[in-house]
Design a protein around this motif. Structure first.
Motif, mmCIF file in Angstrom:
data_model
loop_
_atom_site.group_PDB
_atom_site.id
_atom_site.type_symbol
_atom_site.label_atom_id
_atom_site.label_comp_id
_atom_site.label_asym_id
_atom_site.label_seq_id
_atom_site.Cartn_x
_atom_site.Cartn_y
_atom_site.Cartn_z
ATOM 1 N N ILE A 42 -21.375 29.896 7.011
ATOM 2 C CA ILE A 42 -19.992 30.375 7.095
ATOM 3 C C ILE A 42 -19.037 29.314 6.576
ATOM 4 C CG2 ILE A 42 -18.125 30.981 8.718
ATOM 5 C CD1 ILE A 42 -20.367 32.349 10.423
ATOM 6 N N GLU A 43 -19.253 28.077 6.978
ATOM 7 C CA GLU A 43 -18.382 26.987 6.526
ATOM 8 C C GLU A 43 -18.477 26.798 5.017
ATOM 9 O OE1 GLU A 43 -19.737 23.774 8.987
ATOM 10 O OE2 GLU A 43 -18.344 24.272 10.600
ATOM 11 N N ARG A 44 -19.680 26.898 4.472
ATOM 12 C CA ARG A 44 -19.849 26.738 3.021
ATOM 13 C C ARG A 44 -19.188 27.880 2.259
ATOM 14 N NH1 ARG A 44 -25.758 25.082 1.315
ATOM 15 N NH2 ARG A 44 -24.659 24.866 -0.652
ATOM 16 N N ILE A 45 -19.295 29.093 2.788
ATOM 17 C CA ILE A 45 -18.653 30.237 2.137
ATOM 18 C C ILE A 45 -17.141 30.079 2.160
ATOM 19 C CG2 ILE A 45 -18.217 32.725 2.325
ATOM 20 C CD1 ILE A 45 -21.162 32.955 3.327
ATOM 21 N N ILE A 46 -16.603 29.655 3.294
ATOM 22 C CA ILE A 46 -15.159 29.470 3.399
ATOM 23 C C ILE A 46 -14.672 28.402 2.418
ATOM 24 C CG2 ILE A 46 -13.323 28.599 4.926
ATOM 25 C CD1 ILE A 46 -14.809 30.033 7.229
ATOM 26 N N ALA A 47 -15.446 27.336 2.259
ATOM 27 C CA ALA A 47 -15.045 26.234 1.387
ATOM 28 C C ALA A 47 -15.233 26.541 -0.097
ATOM 29 C CB ALA A 47 -15.846 24.978 1.757
ATOM 30 N N THR A 48 -15.999 27.590 -0.409
ATOM 31 C CA THR A 48 -16.301 27.910 -1.803
ATOM 32 C C THR A 48 -15.157 28.665 -2.456
ATOM 33 O OG1 THR A 48 -18.647 28.019 -1.344
ATOM 34 C CG2 THR A 48 -17.912 29.156 -3.294
ATOM 35 N N THR A 49 -14.812 28.209 -3.654
ATOM 36 C CA THR A 49 -13.802 28.907 -4.443
ATOM 37 C C THR A 49 -14.410 29.510 -5.705
ATOM 38 O OG1 THR A 49 -13.206 26.852 -5.552
ATOM 39 C CG2 THR A 49 -11.910 27.465 -3.616
ATOM 40 N N ASP A 50 -15.685 29.245 -5.926
ATOM 41 C CA ASP A 50 -16.383 29.746 -7.115
ATOM 42 C C ASP A 50 -16.660 31.235 -6.939
ATOM 43 O OD1 ASP A 50 -18.190 30.459 -9.125
ATOM 44 O OD2 ASP A 50 -19.174 28.500 -9.088
ATOM 45 N N GLU A 51 -16.003 32.040 -7.749
ATOM 46 C CA GLU A 51 -16.128 33.495 -7.639
ATOM 47 C C GLU A 51 -17.561 33.974 -7.869
ATOM 48 O OE1 GLU A 51 -13.917 35.863 -6.680
ATOM 49 O OE2 GLU A 51 -12.593 34.199 -6.165
ATOM 50 N N LYS A 52 -18.296 33.296 -8.761
ATOM 51 C CA LYS A 52 -19.676 33.693 -9.031
ATOM 52 C C LYS A 52 -20.551 33.496 -7.800
ATOM 53 C CE LYS A 52 -19.561 32.900 -13.986
ATOM 54 N NZ LYS A 52 -20.092 32.140 -15.108
ATOM 55 N N VAL A 53 -20.345 32.413 -7.095
ATOM 56 C CA VAL A 53 -21.109 32.147 -5.870
ATOM 57 C C VAL A 53 -20.781 33.205 -4.821
ATOM 58 C CG1 VAL A 53 -21.430 30.541 -3.945
ATOM 59 C CG2 VAL A 53 -21.327 29.675 -6.291
ATOM 60 N N LEU A 54 -19.506 33.490 -4.677
ATOM 61 C CA LEU A 54 -19.091 34.493 -3.693
ATOM 62 C C LEU A 54 -19.647 35.879 -4.035
ATOM 63 C CD1 LEU A 54 -15.419 33.314 -3.155
ATOM 64 C CD2 LEU A 54 -17.370 32.970 -1.630
ATOM 65 N N GLU A 55 -19.704 36.178 -5.330
ATOM 66 C CA GLU A 55 -20.270 37.458 -5.761
ATOM 67 C C GLU A 55 -21.758 37.537 -5.395
ATOM 68 O OE1 GLU A 55 -20.986 39.893 -9.892
ATOM 69 O OE2 GLU A 55 -19.239 38.576 -9.754
ATOM 70 N N MET A 109 -33.011 24.453 6.138
ATOM 71 C CA MET A 109 -32.536 25.753 6.604
ATOM 72 C C MET A 109 -31.136 25.588 7.166
ATOM 73 S SD MET A 109 -33.734 28.740 6.736
ATOM 74 C CE MET A 109 -33.553 30.285 7.487
ATOM 75 N N PHE A 110 -30.272 26.494 6.815
ATOM 76 C CA PHE A 110 -28.900 26.435 7.273
ATOM 77 C C PHE A 110 -28.723 27.287 8.519
ATOM 78 C CE2 PHE A 110 -28.637 25.921 2.631
ATOM 79 C CZ PHE A 110 -28.006 24.687 2.579
ATOM 80 N N THR A 111 -27.834 26.841 9.373
ATOM 81 C CA THR A 111 -27.476 27.680 10.509
ATOM 82 C C THR A 111 -26.417 28.664 10.050
ATOM 83 O OG1 THR A 111 -25.659 26.278 11.255
ATOM 84 C CG2 THR A 111 -27.872 25.748 12.097
ATOM 85 N N LYS A 112 -26.166 29.643 10.841
ATOM 86 C CA LYS A 112 -25.151 30.633 10.520
ATOM 87 C C LYS A 112 -23.799 29.956 10.309
ATOM 88 C CE LYS A 112 -24.749 35.307 12.291
ATOM 89 N NZ LYS A 112 -24.799 36.120 13.502
ATOM 90 N N LEU A 113 -23.481 29.016 11.194
ATOM 91 C CA LEU A 113 -22.210 28.308 11.099
ATOM 92 C C LEU A 113 -22.128 27.489 9.814
ATOM 93 C CD1 LEU A 113 -19.505 27.610 12.330
ATOM 94 C CD2 LEU A 113 -20.630 25.799 13.648
ATOM 95 N N ASP A 114 -23.242 26.827 9.432
ATOM 96 C CA ASP A 114 -23.270 26.070 8.174
ATOM 97 C C ASP A 114 -22.935 26.982 6.996
ATOM 98 O OD1 ASP A 114 -24.081 23.701 9.433
ATOM 99 O OD2 ASP A 114 -26.210 24.128 9.109
#
Length: 73
Positions: free
Chosen positions: A8-21, A1-6
């Motif tokens: 957020i950090e993963r989203i910020i580090a992601t550049t894959d548009e499909k993942v962000l979508e 299970m991820f924490t909210k901060l985990d």
């Protein structure tokens, strides 16, 4: 299970548009996109009553996972 901060950090580090979508769609779903309608609730109640009468059947979480896994093959 991820924490909210985990997350957020993963989203910020992601550049894959499909993942962000996908993340964006998941967050939109939080607003009730997947809420049960009155018709869905009525259907669930019918099924629950059938199970109470012995005419229907429920499944354990283990059974559901097994069924989902077998359909994915």
């Amino acid at each position: 299970m991820f924490t909210k901060l985990d997350l957020i950090e993963r989203i910020i580090a992601t550049t894959d548009e499909k993942v962000l979508e996908k993340v964006g769609k998941a967050l939109e779903a939080e607003k009730g996109e997947f809420a049960f309608t009155k018709e869905h609730l009525a259907l669930l109640e019918v099924r629950r009553e059938r199970r109470r009468q012995g005419k229907g059947r429920g499944y354990t979480l283990t059974e559901v996972k097994r069924m989902v896994k077998s359909k994915g093959k």
